[in-house]
Design an enzyme around this catalytic site. Structure first.
Site, PDB file in Angstrom:
ATOM      1  N   PRO A   2       1.007  -1.370   0.697  1.00  0.00           N
ATOM      2  CA  PRO A   2       0.003  -0.013  -0.112  1.00  0.00           C
ATOM      3  C   PRO A   2       0.661   1.091   0.454  1.00  0.00           C
ATOM      4  CG  PRO A   2      -0.718  -1.751   1.690  1.00  0.00           C
ATOM      5  CD  PRO A   2       0.677  -1.712   1.420  1.00  0.00           C
ATOM      6  N   GLU A   3       0.324   2.070  -0.870  1.00  0.00           N
ATOM      7  CA  GLU A   3       1.244   3.313  -1.273  1.00  0.00           C
ATOM      8  C   GLU A   3       0.193   4.818  -0.018  1.00  0.00           C
ATOM      9  OE1 GLU A   3       2.859   3.641  -4.569  1.00  0.00           O
ATOM     10  OE2 GLU A   3       2.827   2.212  -5.633  1.00  0.00           O
TER      11      GLU A   3
END
Length: 281
Positions: A2-3
């Site tokens: 996840p960014e």
């Protein structure tokens, strides 16, 4: 992993349901997830405290508690933070379960168990070096063209690697770096310090653009990512280059190519992002 857009969507999703709630119990199923302090001290610091605020910094989720403790969660590759009502099933990869005063739960689940949970005081925050040393993040006043120009000056590594370094720009990861480099027409093999002022301005605009779009689309879901309520993102349907090897460029029609930069799969258009010096050949 996840960014920034994915983590932002998690925070926005869970905030209305857990902010101001007291944590009445904690079940530690996989103790190796808790990094600091000891598992016993972690439970003591968090149990019976109230969640004053739910925040994000870079890729980190921070629960600010009323006793001065910050419960810091880093999802890494496959971590998920899920708000789960008492009548809903618990994720099969649950590692830690926080029970709230209304009997609903906040579940940290992680198939590969690479994520980390810490509970620190303000004075202890520097021990979380990854969080403490983060650079400016997109969509903030700190992330200006001047800031980007300053940190790029003299950079000798590849621009792809430079942007992945969280000390330079917080929150960026493989997906959004590839997308930003495409939109700014910069080859991922370029040396960071070689960018012209016009390219720096284009890159600054592109980084903000892709992060904003990712947030509005609810994040990018290929496999594991879910928002805080268990939903998938849709940004994967709008990507320009990432994970599109062999598919036609949405701008020029040339097949998207894949290379490796610093051990990371890297997607780009060989026509839109042409090398322009010996260093990129």
């Amino acid at each position: 992993m996840p960014e920034m857009p994915e983590v932002e969507n998690i925070v926005r999703g869970i905030r209305p349901f857990i902010e101001t709630k007291k944590i009445t119990d904690i079940e530690i199923i996989k103790s190796d997830i808790v990094k600091y302090p000891s598992v016993e001290q972690y439970v003591q610091r968090i149990k019976n405290s109230r969640i004053n605020a739910v925040k994000r910094r870079g890729k980190y989720i921070i629960l600010e508690l009323d006793n001065g403790i910050a419960a810091v969660i880093h999802l890494r590759m496959t971590g998920k933070l899920l708000y789960t009502r008492q009548n809903q099933p618990i994720d099969k990869y649950a590692c830690v379960i926080f029970t709230l005063e209304d009997k609903n739960k906040l579940v940290y689940a992680d198939m590969r168990r690479l994520g980390t949970l810490d509970a620190v005081t303000k004075q202890e925050m520097p021990r979380l070096k990854g969080l403490y040393s983060l650079g400016a993040e997109p969509l903030t006043a700190d992330f200006s063209v001047d800031y980007l120009q300053k940190i790029l000056r003299g950079g000798k590594g590849r621009i792809k690697s430079f942007l992945l370094n969280q000390k330079n720009v917080a929150g960026l990861g493989n997906i959004y770096v590839d997308e930003a480099l495409f939109l700014s027409r910069i080859n991922p093999l370029r040396t960071a310090g070689s960018l012209s002022m016009a390219e720096i301005k284009a890159l600054h605009e592109a980084v903000n653009q892709v992060i904003d779009a990712g947030i509005k689309d609810g994040g990018t879901t290929f496999r594991d990512y879910r928002n805080g309520l268990g939903g998938k993102g849709t940004h994967q349907d709008h990507l320009y280059v990432y994970s599109r090897k062999g598919e036609p460029c949405r701008v020029c029609g040339a097949p998207i190519e894949k290379t490796v930069v610093s051990g990371r799969g890297t997607y780009y258009c060989p026509c839109c992002q042409r090398p322009n010096s010996e260093e990129e050949k």
